[in-house]
Write a protein that holds these residues in place. Structure first.
Motif, PDB file in Angstrom:
ATOM      1  N   LYS A 127       3.695  -5.579   6.632  1.00 52.05           N
ATOM      2  CA  LYS A 127       2.348  -5.497   6.258  1.00 52.05           C
ATOM      3  C   LYS A 127       2.167  -4.728   5.004  1.00 52.05           C
ATOM      4  N   LEU A 128       0.858  -4.971   4.563  1.00 55.66           N
ATOM      5  CA  LEU A 128       0.637  -3.989   3.604  1.00 55.66           C
ATOM      6  C   LEU A 128      -0.471  -3.191   3.883  1.00 55.66           C
ATOM      7  N   LEU A 129      -0.493  -1.901   4.031  1.00 53.17           N
ATOM      8  CA  LEU A 129      -1.534  -1.038   4.486  1.00 53.17           C
ATOM      9  C   LEU A 129      -2.001  -0.344   3.345  1.00 53.17           C
ATOM     10  N   ILE A 130      -3.583  -0.573   3.455  1.00 49.48           N
ATOM     11  CA  ILE A 130      -4.696  -0.056   2.112  1.00 49.48           C
ATOM     12  C   ILE A 130      -5.323   1.131   3.110  1.00 49.48           C
ATOM     13  N   SER A 131      -5.373   2.108   2.254  1.00 54.42           N
ATOM     14  CA  SER A 131      -5.847   3.414   2.755  1.00 54.42           C
ATOM     15  C   SER A 131      -7.129   3.750   1.586  1.00 54.42           C
ATOM     16  N   ILE A 132      -8.264   3.881   1.659  1.00 56.48           N
ATOM     17  CA  ILE A 132      -9.123   4.233   0.668  1.00 56.48           C
ATOM     18  C   ILE A 132      -9.909   5.600   1.078  1.00 56.48           C
ATOM     19  N   VAL A 133      -9.400   6.682   0.372  1.00 63.80           N
ATOM     20  CA  VAL A 133     -10.215   8.025   0.796  1.00 63.80           C
ATOM     21  C   VAL A 133     -10.646   8.597  -0.320  1.00 63.80           C
ATOM     22  N   ASP A 134     -11.205   9.641  -0.089  1.00 65.61           N
ATOM     23  CA  ASP A 134     -11.841  10.588  -1.352  1.00 65.61           C
ATOM     24  C   ASP A 134     -10.595  10.965  -2.452  1.00 65.61           C
ATOM     25  N   ARG A 135     -11.031  11.020  -3.576  1.00 67.83           N
ATOM     26  CA  ARG A 135     -10.079  11.507  -4.484  1.00 67.83           C
ATOM     27  C   ARG A 135      -9.439  12.916  -4.279  1.00 67.83           C
ATOM     28  N   GLY A 136      -8.216  12.858  -4.101  1.00 67.57           N
ATOM     29  CA  GLY A 136      -7.333  14.103  -3.784  1.00 67.57           C
ATOM     30  C   GLY A 136      -6.671  14.228  -2.668  1.00 67.57           C
ATOM     31  N   LYS A 137      -7.268  13.210  -1.627  1.00 66.60           N
ATOM     32  CA  LYS A 137      -6.681  13.232  -0.170  1.00 66.60           C
ATOM     33  C   LYS A 137      -5.471  12.225   0.000  1.00 66.60           C
ATOM     34  N   GLY A 138      -5.233  11.377  -1.040  1.00 71.01           N
ATOM     35  CA  GLY A 138      -4.095  10.375  -1.175  1.00 71.01           C
ATOM     36  C   GLY A 138      -2.697  10.893  -0.793  1.00 71.01           C
ATOM     37  N   GLN A 139      -2.326  12.134  -1.354  1.00 66.47           N
ATOM     38  CA  GLN A 139      -1.240  12.678  -1.230  1.00 66.47           C
ATOM     39  C   GLN A 139      -0.971  13.194   0.294  1.00 66.47           C
ATOM     40  N   LYS A 140      -1.923  13.591   1.004  1.00 67.93           N
ATOM     41  CA  LYS A 140      -2.006  14.041   2.208  1.00 67.93           C
ATOM     42  C   LYS A 140      -1.679  12.913   3.196  1.00 67.93           C
ATOM     43  N   PHE A 141      -2.398  11.819   2.876  1.00 70.37           N
ATOM     44  CA  PHE A 141      -1.911  10.489   3.479  1.00 70.37           C
ATOM     45  C   PHE A 141      -0.517   9.937   3.373  1.00 70.37           C
ATOM     46  N   THR A 142       0.041  10.159   2.097  1.00 74.40           N
ATOM     47  CA  THR A 142       1.337   9.517   1.813  1.00 74.40           C
ATOM     48  C   THR A 142       2.279  10.580   2.565  1.00 74.40           C
ATOM     49  N   GLU A 143       1.966  11.836   2.712  1.00 76.81           N
ATOM     50  CA  GLU A 143       2.895  12.911   3.532  1.00 76.81           C
ATOM     51  C   GLU A 143       2.899  12.238   4.906  1.00 76.81           C
ATOM     52  N   MET A 144       1.763  11.935   5.635  1.00 82.19           N
ATOM     53  CA  MET A 144       1.762  11.484   6.947  1.00 82.19           C
ATOM     54  C   MET A 144       2.583  10.106   7.125  1.00 82.19           C
TER      55      MET A 144
END
Length: 120
Positions: free
Chosen positions: A11-28
Motif C-alpha cells: 500500500k501507499l501510505l500518505i501522511s500530511i503533517v505540518d512543515r518540519g514534522k515529516g522527518q520525525k514521521f520517516t524516523e518512526m
C-alpha cells in the motif's frame, strides 16, 4: 524473464503533517521497517477564514509518501495514533491506498530490491 520477486500486497501510505514534522514521521516509519519514504513539500489552498474556523493556521505541509506491506499497516496506524498523536485534531492525517498494479518493469525491479533486502 528471470525469477522476479512478487511483492506481498503493498500500500501507499500518505501522511500530511505540518512543515518540519515529516522527518520525525520517516524516523518512526524506518523503525517499523518501512524502506521507502519520500517527503514532498505541500501547501494548503483553503481560504484563511476556513482555516481560522477549523483552527488550522499552518498551510505549509510535509507530505510523506511511503510504501508499506499490507500486514504492517495496522501496527503503523496504531503507532501514528499513539506516538504521533494523529487522533488529536491538528496533528495531521494519514491514509493508505492499495497498489494493485505496476506499469513499469523498472518500478517492479525497484520494489523487488526493497523487499528482497528485507530477507538479507
Amino acid at each position: 524473464m528471470d525469477e522476479k520477486c512478487i511483492p506481498k500486497k503493498i500500500k501507499l501510505l500518505i501522511s500530511i503533517v505540518d512543515r518540519g514534522k515529516g522527518q520525525k514521521f520517516t524516523e518512526m516509519y524506518k523503525n517499523n521497517n518501512v524502506k521507502y519514504n519520500l517527503i514532498a513539500l505541500g501547501s494548503g489552498t483553503a481560504e484563511s477564514e476556513i482555516l481560522d474556523y477549523l483552527g488550522l493556521g499552518e498551510t505549509e505541509k510535509d507530505i510523506v509518501i511511503s510504501i508499506v506491506h499490507e500486514d504492517d499497516v495496522k501496527t503503523i496506524m496504531n503507532n501514528l495514533r499513539e506516538k504521533m498523536h494523529l487522533s488529536k485534531p491538528g496533528n495531521g492525517i494519514a491514509f493508505t491506498i492499495p497498489i494493485t498494479s505496476i506499469d513499469s518493469a523498472t518500478t517492479l525491479d525497484y520494489l523487488c530490491s526493497l523487499f528482497n533486502s528485507e530477507k538479507e
